[in-house]
Design a protein around this motif. Structure first.
Motif, PDB file in Angstrom:
ATOM      1  N   ASN A   1       0.788  -1.180   0.084  1.00 39.49           N
ATOM      2  CA  ASN A   1       0.010  -0.020  -0.124  1.00 39.49           C
ATOM      3  C   ASN A   1       0.911   1.183   0.045  1.00 39.49           C
ATOM      4  O   ASN A   1       2.047   1.219   0.228  1.00 39.49           O
ATOM      5  CB  ASN A   1      -0.898   0.035   1.265  1.00 39.49           C
ATOM      6  CG  ASN A   1      -1.983  -1.088   1.136  1.00 39.49           C
ATOM      7  OD1 ASN A   1      -2.778  -1.017   0.301  1.00 39.49           O
ATOM      8  ND2 ASN A   1      -2.007  -1.808   2.215  1.00 39.49           N
ATOM      9  N   LYS A   2       0.326   2.351  -0.428  1.00 39.73           N
ATOM     10  CA  LYS A   2       0.919   3.668  -0.047  1.00 39.73           C
ATOM     11  C   LYS A   2       1.028   4.048   1.475  1.00 39.73           C
ATOM     12  O   LYS A   2      -0.115   3.717   2.223  1.00 39.73           O
ATOM     13  CB  LYS A   2       0.126   4.784  -0.870  1.00 39.73           C
ATOM     14  CG  LYS A   2       0.351   4.498  -2.249  1.00 39.73           C
ATOM     15  CD  LYS A   2       1.937   4.676  -2.754  1.00 39.73           C
ATOM     16  CE  LYS A   2       1.903   4.802  -4.242  1.00 39.73           C
ATOM     17  NZ  LYS A   2       1.399   6.028  -4.798  1.00 39.73           N
ATOM     18  N   LEU A   3       1.881   4.592   1.959  1.00 37.83           N
ATOM     19  CA  LEU A   3       1.872   4.785   3.375  1.00 37.83           C
ATOM     20  C   LEU A   3       1.113   6.171   3.547  1.00 37.83           C
ATOM     21  O   LEU A   3       0.716   6.867   2.890  1.00 37.83           O
ATOM     22  CB  LEU A   3       3.232   5.558   3.847  1.00 37.83           C
ATOM     23  CG  LEU A   3       4.409   4.514   4.025  1.00 37.83           C
ATOM     24  CD1 LEU A   3       5.726   5.041   4.201  1.00 37.83           C
ATOM     25  CD2 LEU A   3       4.017   3.217   4.810  1.00 37.83           C
ATOM     26  N   ASP A   4       0.447   5.963   4.894  1.00 33.67           N
ATOM     27  CA  ASP A   4      -0.718   6.808   5.241  1.00 33.67           C
ATOM     28  C   ASP A   4      -0.735   7.202   6.557  1.00 33.67           C
ATOM     29  O   ASP A   4      -0.024   6.378   7.386  1.00 33.67           O
ATOM     30  CB  ASP A   4      -2.122   6.259   4.933  1.00 33.67           C
ATOM     31  CG  ASP A   4      -3.250   7.152   4.718  1.00 33.67           C
ATOM     32  OD1 ASP A   4      -2.874   8.460   4.985  1.00 33.67           O
ATOM     33  OD2 ASP A   4      -4.278   6.892   4.509  1.00 33.67           O
ATOM     34  N   PHE A   5      -1.186   8.342   6.912  1.00 32.51           N
ATOM     35  CA  PHE A   5      -1.197   8.954   8.419  1.00 32.51           C
ATOM     36  C   PHE A   5      -2.006   7.727   9.290  1.00 32.51           C
ATOM     37  O   PHE A   5      -3.077   7.177   8.840  1.00 32.51           O
ATOM     38  CB  PHE A   5      -1.977  10.150   8.449  1.00 32.51           C
ATOM     39  CG  PHE A   5      -0.719  11.347   7.863  1.00 32.51           C
ATOM     40  CD1 PHE A   5       0.217  11.410   8.440  1.00 32.51           C
ATOM     41  CD2 PHE A   5      -1.179  11.803   6.711  1.00 32.51           C
ATOM     42  CE1 PHE A   5       1.001  12.432   7.805  1.00 32.51           C
ATOM     43  CE2 PHE A   5      -0.256  12.529   5.988  1.00 32.51           C
ATOM     44  CZ  PHE A   5       0.680  13.066   6.533  1.00 32.51           C
ATOM     45  N   GLU A   6      -1.654   7.903  10.691  1.00 29.48           N
ATOM     46  CA  GLU A   6      -2.478   7.075  11.654  1.00 29.48           C
ATOM     47  C   GLU A   6      -2.395   5.620  11.441  1.00 29.48           C
ATOM     48  O   GLU A   6      -3.355   4.916  11.802  1.00 29.48           O
ATOM     49  CB  GLU A   6      -4.044   7.570  11.711  1.00 29.48           C
ATOM     50  CG  GLU A   6      -4.116   9.173  12.110  1.00 29.48           C
ATOM     51  CD  GLU A   6      -5.207   9.574  12.179  1.00 29.48           C
ATOM     52  OE1 GLU A   6      -6.376   8.630  12.462  1.00 29.48           O
ATOM     53  OE2 GLU A   6      -5.667  10.727  12.108  1.00 29.48           O
ATOM     54  N   LYS A   7      -1.326   5.226  10.924  1.00 34.87           N
ATOM     55  CA  LYS A   7      -1.221   3.772  10.472  1.00 34.87           C
ATOM     56  C   LYS A   7       0.177   3.300  10.928  1.00 34.87           C
ATOM     57  O   LYS A   7       1.267   3.989  10.474  1.00 34.87           O
ATOM     58  CB  LYS A   7      -1.241   3.150   9.019  1.00 34.87           C
ATOM     59  CG  LYS A   7      -3.071   3.443   8.588  1.00 34.87           C
ATOM     60  CD  LYS A   7      -3.006   2.945   7.313  1.00 34.87           C
ATOM     61  CE  LYS A   7      -4.655   2.973   6.779  1.00 34.87           C
ATOM     62  NZ  LYS A   7      -4.848   2.579   5.418  1.00 34.87           N
ATOM     63  N   PRO A   8       0.495   2.197  11.944  1.00 30.02           N
ATOM     64  CA  PRO A   8       1.607   1.819  12.459  1.00 30.02           C
ATOM     65  C   PRO A   8       2.551   1.386  11.053  1.00 30.02           C
ATOM     66  O   PRO A   8       2.111   0.619  10.437  1.00 30.02           O
ATOM     67  CB  PRO A   8       1.297   1.075  13.364  1.00 30.02           C
ATOM     68  CG  PRO A   8       0.180   0.327  12.925  1.00 30.02           C
ATOM     69  CD  PRO A   8      -0.829   1.260  12.526  1.00 30.02           C
ATOM     70  N   MET A   9       3.877   1.467  11.319  1.00 33.34           N
ATOM     71  CA  MET A   9       4.815   1.089  10.268  1.00 33.34           C
ATOM     72  C   MET A   9       6.108   0.784  10.886  1.00 33.34           C
ATOM     73  O   MET A   9       6.594   1.617  12.086  1.00 33.34           O
ATOM     74  CB  MET A   9       4.797   2.229   9.461  1.00 33.34           C
ATOM     75  CG  MET A   9       5.440   3.637   9.615  1.00 33.34           C
ATOM     76  SD  MET A   9       5.621   4.733   8.335  1.00 33.34           S
ATOM     77  CE  MET A   9       6.232   6.113   9.248  1.00 33.34           C
ATOM     78  N   PHE A  10       6.853  -0.048  10.611  1.00 32.53           N
ATOM     79  CA  PHE A  10       8.277  -0.505  10.980  1.00 32.53           C
ATOM     80  C   PHE A  10       9.339   0.337   9.792  1.00 32.53           C
ATOM     81  O   PHE A  10       9.174  -0.038   8.864  1.00 32.53           O
ATOM     82  CB  PHE A  10       8.568  -1.749  11.052  1.00 32.53           C
ATOM     83  CG  PHE A  10       8.081  -2.448  12.263  1.00 32.53           C
ATOM     84  CD1 PHE A  10       8.603  -2.453  13.511  1.00 32.53           C
ATOM     85  CD2 PHE A  10       6.594  -2.888  12.360  1.00 32.53           C
ATOM     86  CE1 PHE A  10       8.065  -3.145  14.664  1.00 32.53           C
ATOM     87  CE2 PHE A  10       5.942  -3.387  13.478  1.00 32.53           C
ATOM     88  CZ  PHE A  10       6.821  -3.556  14.543  1.00 32.53           C
ATOM     89  N   ILE A  11      10.151   1.029  10.557  1.00 29.07           N
ATOM     90  CA  ILE A  11      11.248   1.656   9.464  1.00 29.07           C
ATOM     91  C   ILE A  11      12.615   1.011   9.802  1.00 29.07           C
ATOM     92  O   ILE A  11      13.072   1.045  10.987  1.00 29.07           O
ATOM     93  CB  ILE A  11      11.312   2.994   9.697  1.00 29.07           C
ATOM     94  CG1 ILE A  11      10.102   4.100   9.297  1.00 29.07           C
ATOM     95  CG2 ILE A  11      12.327   3.893   8.533  1.00 29.07           C
ATOM     96  CD1 ILE A  11       9.940   5.244   9.498  1.00 29.07           C
ATOM     97  N   ASP A  12      13.149   0.300   8.791  1.00 28.42           N
ATOM     98  CA  ASP A  12      14.520  -0.250   8.902  1.00 28.42           C
ATOM     99  C   ASP A  12      15.495   0.737   9.260  1.00 28.42           C
ATOM    100  O   ASP A  12      15.543   1.825   9.072  1.00 28.42           O
ATOM    101  CB  ASP A  12      14.953  -1.451   8.079  1.00 28.42           C
ATOM    102  CG  ASP A  12      14.018  -2.378   7.982  1.00 28.42           C
ATOM    103  OD1 ASP A  12      13.374  -2.922   9.017  1.00 28.42           O
ATOM    104  OD2 ASP A  12      14.023  -3.290   6.855  1.00 28.42           O
TER     105      ASP A  12
END
Length: 212
Positions: A110-121
């Motif tokens: 998906n495209k990244l979006d606000f208010e959604k958790p994500m892991f950044i390496d």
């Protein structure tokens, strides 16, 4: 192994997302917009060997022009019937997630979006709207008592925030896992919540204050 993975069928693609069914082992490369996605190897074990062995692991490579991003998405069986995962992974303005339904596994982009958790390496950049977040580096530190005995070990993290020509380097220490507390970084019209941290990745969720 009781898991079989998805049967190879047509990918489900929309304007800003794609779902790629996976099978155990090597999977074919897929082009999505300007990136080439290579789900290199899907590994699944129905009975884990030990607590440090993942139930599901996907080796993932992403190619964009002359740049390559290599990572792993894994899922562990944790205590109290909770799953421990390290996805969705963020790369540029994309989010790479695993969809697991019984014995079916798919990679969801998906495209990244606000208010959604994500892991950044470590060393990677996430782009949400006009905001860029670079997980630049970390430094391992420790504290000692008056006798020179090590009392605490923690990491000091550094992330670079950018919007247009404006930049700011932000530092924070490891979260206190015993208190299960998150950390919120405020910058311009963004609130960035730090949800988890480790040597290899940090878990963030970004909120935008449109009133500012």
């Amino acid at each position: 192994m009781s898991y079989t993975g998805y049967a190879q069928s047509k990918n489900n693609m929309t304007n800003d997302s794609i779902t790629i069914p996976l099978k155990i082992g090597k999977n074919p490369s897929i082009q999505f917009e300007n990136i080439i996605i290579e789900p290199s190897n899907l590994f699944i074990q129905s009975t884990v060997i030990n607590n440090s062995s993942p139930e599901i692991q996907l080796e993932l490579n992403v190619f964009e022009n002359h740049t390559e991003y290599a990572t792993f998405l894994w899922c562990y069986d944790a205590f109290n019937n909770r799953k421990k995962i390290n996805y969705p992974k963020a790369y540029q303005n994309y989010s790479f997630d695993l969809k697991i339904d019984k014995d079916l596994v798919a990679l969801v982009v998906n495209k990244l979006d606000f208010e959604k958790p994500m892991f950044i390496d470590l060393g990677q950049t996430a782009i949400i709207g006009k905001l860029e977040i670079l997980f630049k580096d970390y430094i391992s530190e420790w504290s000692e008592d008056i006798d020179g005995n090590q009392t605490d070990v923690f990491n000091s993290y550094h992330i670079l925030l950018s919007e247009g020509e404006t930049q700011k380097m932000v530092s924070f220490n490891s979260l206190n896992k015993a208190e299960d507390k998150g950390l919120t970084i405020e910058w311009k019209h963004y609130n960035i919540m730090v949800l988890e941290d480790s040597d290899k990745a940090i878990k963030l969720m970004v909120f935008k204050n449109d009133k500012q």
